[in-house]
Design a protein around this motif. Structure first.
Motif, PDB file in Angstrom:
ATOM      1  N   ASP A  97     -29.003  16.511  47.435  1.00  0.00           N
ATOM      2  CA  ASP A  97     -29.884  15.316  47.629  1.00  0.00           C
ATOM      3  C   ASP A  97     -29.503  14.294  48.644  1.00  0.00           C
ATOM      4  OD1 ASP A  97     -31.936  16.806  46.019  1.00  0.00           O
ATOM      5  OD2 ASP A  97     -31.269  15.669  44.196  1.00  0.00           O
ATOM      6  N   GLU A  98     -28.179  14.519  49.022  1.00  0.00           N
ATOM      7  CA  GLU A  98     -27.505  13.556  49.707  1.00  0.00           C
ATOM      8  C   GLU A  98     -28.089  13.405  51.196  1.00  0.00           C
ATOM      9  OE1 GLU A  98     -22.658  12.202  50.435  1.00  0.00           O
ATOM     10  OE2 GLU A  98     -23.330  13.997  49.628  1.00  0.00           O
ATOM     11  N   ILE A  99     -27.977  12.339  51.772  1.00  0.00           N
ATOM     12  CA  ILE A  99     -28.582  11.815  53.179  1.00  0.00           C
ATOM     13  C   ILE A  99     -27.482  11.270  53.913  1.00  0.00           C
ATOM     14  CG2 ILE A  99     -30.290  11.056  54.553  1.00  0.00           C
ATOM     15  CD1 ILE A  99     -32.403  11.644  52.411  1.00  0.00           C
ATOM     16  N   THR A 112     -30.247   7.978  78.953  1.00  0.00           N
ATOM     17  CA  THR A 112     -29.642   8.913  77.774  1.00  0.00           C
ATOM     18  C   THR A 112     -28.460   8.442  77.127  1.00  0.00           C
ATOM     19  OG1 THR A 112     -30.632  10.951  79.368  1.00  0.00           O
ATOM     20  CG2 THR A 112     -28.706  11.423  77.846  1.00  0.00           C
ATOM     21  N   ARG A 113     -28.662   8.439  75.762  1.00  0.00           N
ATOM     22  CA  ARG A 113     -27.514   8.032  74.963  1.00  0.00           C
ATOM     23  C   ARG A 113     -26.916   9.116  74.069  1.00  0.00           C
ATOM     24  NH1 ARG A 113     -27.275   1.921  73.360  1.00  0.00           N
ATOM     25  NH2 ARG A 113     -25.036   2.731  73.051  1.00  0.00           N
ATOM     26  N   GLU A 114     -25.695   8.950  73.532  1.00  0.00           N
ATOM     27  CA  GLU A 114     -25.263   9.970  72.273  1.00  0.00           C
ATOM     28  C   GLU A 114     -25.779   9.367  71.034  1.00  0.00           C
ATOM     29  OE1 GLU A 114     -21.258  12.579  70.856  1.00  0.00           O
ATOM     30  OE2 GLU A 114     -21.202  10.519  71.803  1.00  0.00           O
ATOM     31  N   VAL A 115     -26.252  10.275  70.391  1.00  0.00           N
ATOM     32  CA  VAL A 115     -26.844   9.635  68.622  1.00  0.00           C
ATOM     33  C   VAL A 115     -25.858  10.481  67.857  1.00  0.00           C
ATOM     34  CG1 VAL A 115     -28.811   9.528  67.139  1.00  0.00           C
ATOM     35  CG2 VAL A 115     -29.142   9.056  69.453  1.00  0.00           C
ATOM     36  N   PHE A 116     -25.008  10.136  67.199  1.00  0.00           N
ATOM     37  CA  PHE A 116     -24.142  10.788  66.233  1.00  0.00           C
ATOM     38  C   PHE A 116     -24.226  10.325  64.517  1.00  0.00           C
ATOM     39  CE2 PHE A 116     -21.980   6.826  67.600  1.00  0.00           C
ATOM     40  CZ  PHE A 116     -21.237   6.830  66.409  1.00  0.00           C
ATOM     41  N   THR A 117     -23.563  11.243  63.804  1.00  0.00           N
ATOM     42  CA  THR A 117     -23.902  10.930  62.337  1.00  0.00           C
ATOM     43  C   THR A 117     -22.425  11.587  61.704  1.00  0.00           C
ATOM     44  OG1 THR A 117     -26.221  10.692  62.331  1.00  0.00           O
ATOM     45  CG2 THR A 117     -24.892  11.112  60.327  1.00  0.00           C
ATOM     46  N   PRO A 118     -21.699  11.022  61.000  1.00  0.00           N
ATOM     47  CA  PRO A 118     -20.733  11.777  60.074  1.00  0.00           C
ATOM     48  C   PRO A 118     -21.389  12.272  58.802  1.00  0.00           C
ATOM     49  CG  PRO A 118     -20.424   9.311  60.001  1.00  0.00           C
ATOM     50  CD  PRO A 118     -21.504   9.482  61.032  1.00  0.00           C
ATOM     51  N   PHE A 119     -20.871  13.369  58.525  1.00  0.00           N
ATOM     52  CA  PHE A 119     -21.229  13.929  57.193  1.00  0.00           C
ATOM     53  C   PHE A 119     -20.066  14.682  56.576  1.00  0.00           C
ATOM     54  CE2 PHE A 119     -21.986  17.119  60.250  1.00  0.00           C
ATOM     55  CZ  PHE A 119     -21.741  18.463  59.890  1.00  0.00           C
ATOM     56  N   LYS A 120     -19.990  14.727  55.220  1.00  0.00           N
ATOM     57  CA  LYS A 120     -19.254  15.484  54.374  1.00  0.00           C
ATOM     58  C   LYS A 120     -19.413  16.603  53.799  1.00  0.00           C
ATOM     59  CE  LYS A 120     -15.723  13.744  51.061  1.00  0.00           C
ATOM     60  NZ  LYS A 120     -15.370  12.577  50.195  1.00  0.00           N
ATOM     61  N   LEU A 121     -18.357  17.345  53.767  1.00  0.00           N
ATOM     62  CA  LEU A 121     -18.394  18.969  53.096  1.00  0.00           C
ATOM     63  C   LEU A 121     -18.114  18.777  51.781  1.00  0.00           C
ATOM     64  CD1 LEU A 121     -16.867  20.798  56.357  1.00  0.00           C
ATOM     65  CD2 LEU A 121     -19.284  20.190  55.863  1.00  0.00           C
ATOM     66  N   SER A 122     -19.014  19.458  50.854  1.00  0.00           N
ATOM     67  CA  SER A 122     -18.545  19.103  49.500  1.00  0.00           C
ATOM     68  C   SER A 122     -18.480  20.621  48.816  1.00  0.00           C
ATOM     69  CB  SER A 122     -19.854  18.466  48.914  1.00  0.00           C
ATOM     70  OG  SER A 122     -21.202  19.506  49.078  1.00  0.00           O
ATOM     71  N   SER A 123     -18.724  21.563  49.699  1.00  0.00           N
ATOM     72  CA  SER A 123     -18.509  22.940  48.846  1.00  0.00           C
ATOM     73  C   SER A 123     -17.890  24.012  49.687  1.00  0.00           C
ATOM     74  CB  SER A 123     -19.734  23.609  47.899  1.00  0.00           C
ATOM     75  OG  SER A 123     -20.738  23.640  49.248  1.00  0.00           O
TER      76      SER A 123
END
Length: 511
Positions: A97-99, A112-123
């Motif tokens: 459920d994490e976003i 044109t631009r870069e769109v980015f998002t950090p995300f975490k690995l849980s398993s």
């Protein structure tokens, strides 16, 4: 030639006009209705159109991934519309459920631009994620969306241990620690060394390292803290170690103490027999005969009689097998026949002391008066001048002024010279039996030069004087009761009280 040129020009103009007429007559048959609508709508409606630049799609950086790592998903987005818009990249695990939503990036038309998002690995294993580019003004717009998967490996193990520790008096507290990291990527770590004392900890040293997989040894030098234990902690930077990792280690320590029998303090005093109130120089000799350095401290010189601190001075550290000599000043030596002093050396939490008994030189003690010697000198000089002036005045008056005493006690120098030529008779002083020579026919008062007493001789026609009798050598003045001494064997004798100047006849009382 001119006629031909003019005809050619006219023919060319005619051909151009015919071409334009033909185009205008045929163009309505070939117009696209959608093109007509677009031409008019572009001028009347503002819109955005976000697409992936060059069809590059979503990119994930930071792999290989381990449990607890943070990766970054990014995409190049182009705005092909005629209005600016703001977008953000949203990542969500399919099985969770994490976003994760990145920063909102504004994109102007044609940019044109870069769109980015950090995300975490849980398993560990295969982690599946959904992604979409969200338009801030149109959240339901889902033109750019998709999914991807990342292979995640178990977390790397981090182990920390203190291997050796040593605390010496000269080198301070130092220890060696080992940092072990399991196979995988190089990791950033912060190592913090703290000292613990009675349950509270104080950070002494902090370093940041990049640890490669494997084992690494690091040395810490902490000086001389106040501590009974040492704590070392490893703090991961942007990643999570495995659950079985050991990221802290602590060990008890004890500060090396200097043996009190290995340090010595001695003193000598100059002068050897000080004068009370004078300044005395004490030479302090410090020696360290042990194996540990005696830390910087201080020396006290104390009077044992009243525990008064006569002087105090700071001294530097003394290395093992060396000595140090320093001079201190005692500005005011105590007033006593014998002064007992205690010399103390405080260093490394211990105290070494020695006692000395110093004999005082009292031969010049009387020279130290409880008043200003300069003022006393001025007063003495003024007194001498006053006495001299008074003596001069007395001599001047006595040489030209006749005697005013009832008993002719004062005579002029001229009369004294004439009397010295007269025949003299020997008499005895009524007070001290001193033999005196007086003129044969002198009647009146006589002053004895030995006892400075006055008495009367040779006056029988004077009015009778009081008579005082006693059976002892002492008797009382009839006027003021002053006790006087007139020997029995000299009575009867005329006497005069030196206090009230009353004259009386002293006689022996018959028993």
């Amino acid at each position: 030639m001119r006629v031909l040129l003019g005809n050619s020009i006219l023919m060319s103009i005619a051909i151009i006009l015919l071409s334009c007429i033909n185009l205008n007559s045929y163009s309505p048959l070939h117009l696209d209705p959608n093109q007509i609508e677009s031409n008019y709508s572009d001028e009347s409606t503002n819109f955005t159109n976000f697409t992936s630049s060059g069809g590059s799609g979503l990119a994930v950086s930071g792999e290989p991934g381990y449990v607890g790592d943070t990766l970054v998903a990014s995409m190049m987005v182009t705005n092909s519309g005629n209005s600016s818009g703001t977008v953000s990249l949203i990542i969500s695990p399919i099985s969770g459920d994490e976003i994760f939503q990145g920063l909102q990036i504004p994109i102007s038309p044609g940019s044109t631009r870069e769109v980015f998002t950090p995300f975490k690995l849980s398993s560990s294993g295969t982690n599946n994620f959904d992604w979409r580019v969200s338009v801030v003004d149109d959240p339901d717009n889902s033109q750019l969306q998709g999914n991807f998967s990342v292979e995640v490996m178990p977390s790397q193990a981090l182990n920390l241990s203190i291997d050796t520790i040593e605390w010496t008096n000269s080198g301070g507290l130092n220890f060696e620690a080992s940092v072990s990291l399991s196979n995988g990527k190089s990791r950033g770590i912060i190592l913090e060394a703290s000292s613990g004392s009675q349950g509270s900890y104080q950070l002494l040293q902090s370093i940041q390292i990049a640890s490669d997989p494997g084992r690494r040894t690091i040395t810490f030098d902490l000086g001389h803290p106040s501590a009974d234990e040492v704590l070392l902690e490893a703090i991961p930077i942007g990643w999570s170690p495995s659950a079985d990792s050991v990221n802290s280690s602590q060990m008890n320590v004890s500060e090396p103490l200097v043996n009190i029998d290995s340090i010595l303090v001695e003193a000598s005093f100059a002068p050897e027999r000080p004068i009370p109130g004078n300044r005395v120089i004490a030479s302090i000799f410090l020696e360290n005969m042990g194996n540990y350095q005696a830390q910087s401290g201080y020396v006290l010189v104390i009077s044992s009689s009243d525990q008064k601190i006569l002087t105090e001075t700071q001294v530097q550290s003394v290395m093992p097998g060396s000595n140090l000599t320093t001079d201190v000043s005692l500005p005011d030596w105590p007033v006593s026949d014998s002064v007992v002093l205690e010399v103390q050396w405080h260093t490394s939490g211990i105290k070494s002391s020695n006692f000395y008994s110093i004999e005082t030189d009292n031969s010049q003690e009387g020279l130290y008066l409880p008043f200003d010697i300069l003022a006393a000198g001025y007063g003495l000089l003024a007194g001498i001048l006053t006495i001299l002036v008074g003596t001069l005045v007395w001599r001047a008056v006595s040489t030209r002024t006749p005697s005013t005493s009832d008993f002719n006690l004062r005579e002029t120098k001229e009369s004294a010279k004439s009397l010295s030529k007269q025949e003299k008779t020997e008499i005895q002083c009524s007070y001290c039996d001193q033999r005196l020579m007086v003129p044969h026919n002198h009647a009146g008062g006589v002053r004895c030069p030995a006892c400075s007493m006055e008495f009367v001789v040779g006056e029988n026609d004077k009015p009778p004087h009081p008579v005082v009798r006693s059976s002892e050598d002492t008797l009382n003045c009839p006027e003021c009761e002053q006790a006087l001494r007139v020997k029995i064997e000299n009575r009867p004798a005329m006497s005069r009280c030196p206090v009230c100047k009353t004259e009386f006849m002293a006689e022996a009382e018959e028993s």
